[in-house]
Design a protein around this motif. Structure first.
Motif, PDB file in Angstrom:
ATOM      1  N   ASP A  70      59.022 102.150 -27.006  1.00 37.75           N
ATOM      2  CA  ASP A  70      57.812 101.650 -26.344  1.00 37.75           C
ATOM      3  C   ASP A  70      57.276 100.406 -27.046  1.00 37.75           C
ATOM      4  O   ASP A  70      56.237  99.875 -26.654  1.00 37.75           O
ATOM      5  CB  ASP A  70      56.723 102.740 -26.352  1.00 37.75           C
ATOM      6  CG  ASP A  70      57.104 103.944 -25.514  1.00 37.75           C
ATOM      7  OD1 ASP A  70      57.759 103.745 -24.470  1.00 37.75           O
ATOM      8  OD2 ASP A  70      56.767 105.078 -25.914  1.00 37.75           O
ATOM      9  N   ASN A  71      57.960  99.957 -28.076  1.00 35.27           N
ATOM     10  CA  ASN A  71      57.495  98.838 -28.889  1.00 35.27           C
ATOM     11  C   ASN A  71      57.837  97.514 -28.187  1.00 35.27           C
ATOM     12  O   ASN A  71      58.988  97.082 -28.175  1.00 35.27           O
ATOM     13  CB  ASN A  71      58.165  98.903 -30.271  1.00 35.27           C
ATOM     14  CG  ASN A  71      57.612  97.879 -31.239  1.00 35.27           C
ATOM     15  OD1 ASN A  71      57.203  96.788 -30.853  1.00 35.27           O
ATOM     16  ND2 ASN A  71      57.615  98.236 -32.514  1.00 35.27           N
ATOM     17  N   GLU A  72      56.829  96.853 -27.610  1.00 34.97           N
ATOM     18  CA  GLU A  72      57.066  95.642 -26.826  1.00 34.97           C
ATOM     19  C   GLU A  72      57.533  94.469 -27.698  1.00 34.97           C
ATOM     20  O   GLU A  72      58.319  93.637 -27.248  1.00 34.97           O
ATOM     21  CB  GLU A  72      55.796  95.253 -26.054  1.00 34.97           C
ATOM     22  CG  GLU A  72      55.370  96.267 -25.004  1.00 34.97           C
ATOM     23  CD  GLU A  72      56.443  96.530 -23.958  1.00 34.97           C
ATOM     24  OE1 GLU A  72      57.157  95.565 -23.584  1.00 34.97           O
ATOM     25  OE2 GLU A  72      56.589  97.688 -23.530  1.00 34.97           O
ATOM     26  N   GLU A  73      57.063  94.402 -28.916  1.00 33.74           N
ATOM     27  CA  GLU A  73      57.510  93.338 -29.827  1.00 33.74           C
ATOM     28  C   GLU A  73      59.004  93.497 -30.125  1.00 33.74           C
ATOM     29  O   GLU A  73      59.768  92.538 -30.101  1.00 33.74           O
ATOM     30  CB  GLU A  73      56.708  93.365 -31.127  1.00 33.74           C
ATOM     31  CG  GLU A  73      57.047  92.242 -32.082  1.00 33.74           C
ATOM     32  CD  GLU A  73      56.094  91.050 -31.981  1.00 33.74           C
ATOM     33  OE1 GLU A  73      56.222  90.124 -32.788  1.00 33.74           O
ATOM     34  OE2 GLU A  73      55.231  91.053 -31.083  1.00 33.74           O
ATOM     35  N   PHE A  74      59.402  94.720 -30.383  1.00 39.99           N
ATOM     36  CA  PHE A  74      60.812  95.004 -30.655  1.00 39.99           C
ATOM     37  C   PHE A  74      61.669  94.647 -29.436  1.00 39.99           C
ATOM     38  O   PHE A  74      62.734  94.032 -29.566  1.00 39.99           O
ATOM     39  CB  PHE A  74      60.974  96.478 -31.014  1.00 39.99           C
ATOM     40  CG  PHE A  74      62.403  96.911 -31.215  1.00 39.99           C
ATOM     41  CD1 PHE A  74      63.121  96.505 -32.327  1.00 39.99           C
ATOM     42  CD2 PHE A  74      63.028  97.731 -30.284  1.00 39.99           C
ATOM     43  CE1 PHE A  74      64.435  96.904 -32.512  1.00 39.99           C
ATOM     44  CE2 PHE A  74      64.342  98.134 -30.457  1.00 39.99           C
ATOM     45  CZ  PHE A  74      65.050  97.728 -31.575  1.00 39.99           C
ATOM     46  N   LYS A  75      61.219  95.012 -28.254  1.00 40.84           N
ATOM     47  CA  LYS A  75      61.965  94.692 -27.030  1.00 40.84           C
ATOM     48  C   LYS A  75      62.130  93.182 -26.872  1.00 40.84           C
ATOM     49  O   LYS A  75      63.204  92.691 -26.502  1.00 40.84           O
ATOM     50  CB  LYS A  75      61.238  95.259 -25.800  1.00 40.84           C
ATOM     51  CG  LYS A  75      61.191  96.762 -25.705  1.00 40.84           C
ATOM     52  CD  LYS A  75      60.396  97.173 -24.467  1.00 40.84           C
ATOM     53  CE  LYS A  75      60.146  98.662 -24.419  1.00 40.84           C
ATOM     54  NZ  LYS A  75      59.329  99.049 -23.236  1.00 40.84           N
ATOM     55  N   ALA A  76      61.050  92.468 -27.149  1.00 43.48           N
ATOM     56  CA  ALA A  76      61.096  91.008 -26.991  1.00 43.48           C
ATOM     57  C   ALA A  76      62.081  90.391 -27.977  1.00 43.48           C
ATOM     58  O   ALA A  76      62.855  89.484 -27.620  1.00 43.48           O
ATOM     59  CB  ALA A  76      59.708  90.409 -27.193  1.00 43.48           C
ATOM     60  N   VAL A  77      62.074  90.875 -29.208  1.00 43.58           N
ATOM     61  CA  VAL A  77      62.967  90.330 -30.228  1.00 43.58           C
ATOM     62  C   VAL A  77      64.422  90.628 -29.883  1.00 43.58           C
ATOM     63  O   VAL A  77      65.291  89.752 -29.951  1.00 43.58           O
ATOM     64  CB  VAL A  77      62.601  90.884 -31.618  1.00 43.58           C
ATOM     65  CG1 VAL A  77      63.658  90.508 -32.651  1.00 43.58           C
ATOM     66  CG2 VAL A  77      61.236  90.363 -32.042  1.00 43.58           C
ATOM     67  N   ILE A  78      64.706  91.850 -29.487  1.00 45.03           N
ATOM     68  CA  ILE A  78      66.085  92.247 -29.190  1.00 45.03           C
ATOM     69  C   ILE A  78      66.618  91.527 -27.952  1.00 45.03           C
ATOM     70  O   ILE A  78      67.779  91.139 -27.888  1.00 45.03           O
ATOM     71  CB  ILE A  78      66.173  93.780 -28.990  1.00 45.03           C
ATOM     72  CG1 ILE A  78      65.837  94.490 -30.299  1.00 45.03           C
ATOM     73  CG2 ILE A  78      67.558  94.176 -28.517  1.00 45.03           C
ATOM     74  CD1 ILE A  78      66.748  94.108 -31.452  1.00 45.03           C
ATOM     75  N   GLY A  79      65.774  91.324 -26.964  1.00 51.48           N
ATOM     76  CA  GLY A  79      66.228  90.722 -25.705  1.00 51.48           C
ATOM     77  C   GLY A  79      66.243  89.208 -25.691  1.00 51.48           C
ATOM     78  O   GLY A  79      66.554  88.592 -24.678  1.00 51.48           O
ATOM     79  N   TYR A  80      65.961  88.587 -26.834  1.00 51.17           N
ATOM     80  CA  TYR A  80      65.726  87.146 -26.914  1.00 51.17           C
ATOM     81  C   TYR A  80      66.836  86.285 -26.345  1.00 51.17           C
ATOM     82  O   TYR A  80      66.611  85.209 -25.788  1.00 51.17           O
ATOM     83  CB  TYR A  80      65.521  86.746 -28.381  1.00 51.17           C
ATOM     84  CG  TYR A  80      66.815  86.594 -29.152  1.00 51.17           C
ATOM     85  CD1 TYR A  80      67.389  85.337 -29.337  1.00 51.17           C
ATOM     86  CD2 TYR A  80      67.492  87.702 -29.673  1.00 51.17           C
ATOM     87  CE1 TYR A  80      68.591  85.184 -30.027  1.00 51.17           C
ATOM     88  CE2 TYR A  80      68.678  87.560 -30.355  1.00 51.17           C
ATOM     89  CZ  TYR A  80      69.231  86.306 -30.534  1.00 51.17           C
ATOM     90  OH  TYR A  80      70.429  86.167 -31.198  1.00 51.17           O
ATOM     91  N   ILE A  81      68.086  86.720 -26.443  1.00 50.15           N
ATOM     92  CA  ILE A  81      69.241  85.854 -26.210  1.00 50.15           C
ATOM     93  C   ILE A  81      69.591  85.718 -24.727  1.00 50.15           C
ATOM     94  O   ILE A  81      70.588  85.081 -24.376  1.00 50.15           O
ATOM     95  CB  ILE A  81      70.451  86.384 -27.021  1.00 50.15           C
ATOM     96  CG1 ILE A  81      71.483  85.266 -27.266  1.00 50.15           C
ATOM     97  CG2 ILE A  81      71.065  87.603 -26.355  1.00 50.15           C
ATOM     98  CD1 ILE A  81      72.566  85.637 -28.259  1.00 50.15           C
ATOM     99  N   PHE A  82      68.766  86.274 -23.854  1.00 50.35           N
ATOM    100  CA  PHE A  82      69.064  86.217 -22.418  1.00 50.35           C
ATOM    101  C   PHE A  82      69.253  84.794 -21.913  1.00 50.35           C
ATOM    102  O   PHE A  82      69.962  84.552 -20.937  1.00 50.35           O
ATOM    103  CB  PHE A  82      67.956  86.918 -21.612  1.00 50.35           C
ATOM    104  CG  PHE A  82      66.662  86.154 -21.542  1.00 50.35           C
ATOM    105  CD1 PHE A  82      66.443  85.226 -20.535  1.00 50.35           C
ATOM    106  CD2 PHE A  82      65.656  86.364 -22.476  1.00 50.35           C
ATOM    107  CE1 PHE A  82      65.252  84.528 -20.458  1.00 50.35           C
ATOM    108  CE2 PHE A  82      64.465  85.660 -22.422  1.00 50.35           C
ATOM    109  CZ  PHE A  82      64.263  84.732 -21.405  1.00 50.35           C
TER     110      PHE A  82
END
Length: 634
Positions: free
Chosen positions: A268-280
């Protein structure tokens, strides 16, 4: 009698359900075809050999010598006699196909509409600064990796690769002046995972699930390749009957789930999601439209290590063109193709080069288009011929990828003193960058020119290339890239390049200036060092790279692109006799995707599974790397 009753029962059941026998027979055919593909007869000449790789020579920095290779302008008298293959487009896929076919005994003519060969591998020099246009980093260039082995075959080992910083990507989130920064660490999956845990210690379980998905994704991309390698009729049977889905369960699972939904399942951590998905941005598709398969393939490419070509990206074409010429071929530029010529039997047998309103018709046994599926079927083929291809009906369904705007910046000072990294940065204003990007795309270009750019990719070629300081001492360059829709600049489409009017220039320069201001905030040492700025829009992509709507990555890389039934038609064989495809549309975007598409296309033409040959060569290369004294010489 103990075994007889069950056997009779099974036999009776099969008689009553003949579809099971049919399914088993088809499964046998599918497995047999796979066995042929991976270990069966290999007709045609093997174009690969360890003998093709030579010790690398020093990079040639004299631009006049480079231009003699990269800028051979088209003239009819320069076309070699007895050409049997014409390739449209000189990007990595077109050049790779030409090199392989040349080694197999074909005489190949490559024609490029731009005034320099290389496609997205080309660079340009303006006012004392050199800029690359498409290659910002390449993964898996370690000695002995299959991607490196193939690249060395394409360039005879003459392109060397400089490792980037171990922290190859930097993710910045928030106000540029005080952005929260995270780095992606290469060196293997364990280092990558532990580094993430340092930033997000409470997400250890989620990181474990992420790494498991990345591990599952390593072999899953064969699910994209196999329907393109198998005969079309067999792929159709396997997919229609469900055999393909049964055999390729892992691929189906990963290609039908979005990466955003995967992230939502694990945290549920939105910061973590944003960091992991960065390379799109490397695919131009946001996480809610990007499959887990595509994401895992992309990030797995860089986790072992990220590299940059020594001498810059134009070094790739510079080294490949002489190889094509050695086998009797040629690479000619300033040769825009207006039409693929088709004879009265419906066979593609030539191309029409149109320069200065003068047409030159050239003929060959086969035509290979590296110009993109949309270009090929909508603009180069007669429409009555184009519609005969089974692929034609899917073009609109997939559609083009998104466009981009690039700000090319030249600055005073070398990269070391300015603290520019041998890495890339992905800068976002907020964690919900999908919402930000959607709002940004919906603005008018006037409105966008007054806003902060919500998503920006920063690349520093001068820091990555160890030969840069020799060529351009005391100077550095930065590329700032954002995504934007074609519609922003479509109204200026018919204007002449460099003369599209004050309104066009004002808007793009205002956006570029805003991007530069954000760059200064992220890297304060560059403030006040600006010496050069130019801004390229989707119209620039259309003019220089021949993309109909200025798209970055050819056809859209969203979920339906890799649907098995649709994907199997994105293959080298077009269904039109004499016409083949190569390029990122055939496989996937990126340098590696384009190069492997060349391998796929050459396999189709040579009737030889070159992937088997590459696997064998990789094993041989690894053995030689362990024992160089065992290497055979000519």
């Amino acid at each position: 009698m103990g075994l007889v009753t069950p056997i009779v029962g099974v036999a009776n059941y099969l008689v009553e359900n003949p579809w099971i026998l049919a399914l088993l027979f088809l499964l046998y055919c599918f497995i047999y075809a796979l066995s042929i593909m991976f270990s069966g007869p290999k007709p045609g000449r093997n174009p690969f050999s360890t003998k093709h790789v030579r010790p690398a020579k020093p990079v040639i920095t004299d631009q006049s010598l480079r231009n003699k290779i990269l800028k051979q302008r088209f003239k009819a008298q320069k076309v070699p006699d007895n050409i049997d293959t014409i390739v449209i487009g000189s990007g990595m896929s077109g050049l790779s196909t030409a090199v392989i076919l040349g080694r197999a005994g074909y005489k190949v003519l490559v024609l490029e509409q731009h005034d320099q060969a290389g496609g997205c591998c080309h660079t340009f020099i303006d006012k004392g600064f050199e800029f690359d246009t498409g290659i910002h980093y390449i993964g898996k260039m370690m000695d002995g990796d299959m991607t490196r082995v193939l690249t060395d075959q394409m360039t005879e080992g003459q392109v060397t690769w400089c490792p980037m910083d171990p922290e190859f990507d930097i993710v910045a989130i928030g106000d540029p002046e005080k952005a929260r920064k995270y780095t992606m660490l290469s060196g293997g999956k364990d280092k990558f995972a532990k580094h993430l845990e340092e930033y997000f210690p409470s997400e250890k379980v989620a990181i474990g699930k992420l790494m498991k998905a990345l591990e599952e994704g390593k072999g899953a991309f064969w699910g994209v390749l196999i329907p393109k390698i198998l005969p079309l009729w067999l792929s159709k049977i396997a997919i229609k009957t469900g055999i393909y889905h049964l055999v390729m369960r892992k691929f189906i699972k990963m290609s039908t789930k979005t990466f955003r939904s995967f992230l939502d399942d694990i945290t549920d951590n939105e910061e973590f999601k944003a960091v992991i998905g960065y390379i799109f941005g490397d695919m131009g598709v946001v996480p809610s439209e990007l499959s887990v398969l595509t994401y895992s393939t992309l990030i797995n490419h860089y986790i072992p290590g990220a590299y940059y070509p020594v001498g810059g990206s134009s070094e790739i074409a510079f080294q490949m063109i002489p190889i094509i010429e050695r086998y009797g071929g040629r690479v000619l530029v300033d040769a825009p193709i207006s039409e693929i010529l088709v004879n009265d039997k419906g066979r593609a047998h030539g191309v029409r080069v149109r320069r200065n309103n003068v047409d030159t018709d050239l003929f060959a046994r086969r035509i290979i288009s590296s110009a993109g599926v949309i270009n090929t079927f909508k603009y180069l083929l007669p429409q009555e011929i184009a519609v005969k291809s089974p692929l034609h009906r899917y073009i609109t369904e997939i559609g083009p990828s998104i466009g981009c705007l690039t700000t090319f910046v030249g600055i005073d000072g070398n990269s070391a003193e300015l603290g520019l990294p041998k890495a890339n940065m992905w800068a976002f204003l907020n964690v919900d960058y999908e919402r930000d990007l959607e709002e940004y795309k919906n603005l008018t270009p006037d409105e966008a020119s007054e806003r902060e750019c919500p998503l920006m990719f920063l690349s520093f070629p001068s820091a990555k290339d160890p030969t840069w300081e020799e060529k351009f001492p005391g100077k550095s360059v930065v590329l700032l890239i954002t995504l934007c829709p074609w519609e922003w600049f479509k109204s200026w489409e018919n204007g002449r390049v460099k003369h599209r009017g004050d309104d066009y220039n004002t808007i793009k320069e205002r956006i570029g200036r805003q991007m530069w201001r954000q760059c200064e905030q992220l890297f304060p040492a560059v403030e006040g060092r600006l010496e050069y700025m130019d801004v390229g829009t989707p119209l620039s992509n259309k003019y220089y790279l021949g993309q109909p709507e200025g798209e970055m990555y050819g056809m859209n890389h969203s979920m339906n692109r890799f649907d098995p039934e649709l994907s199997m038609y994105l293959r080298p064989q077009t269904g039109i006799p004499g016409l083949y495809l190569t390029g990122q549309d055939v496989l996937t975007a990126s340098f590696s995707g384009a190069m492997h598409s060349g391998l796929l296309t050459a396999s189709a033409i040579l009737h030889r599974n070159l992937f088997n040959d590459l696997i064998a060569l990789t094993k041989e290369t690894r053995k030689l790397n362990k024992d160089p004294a065992a290497k055979k010489t000519d």
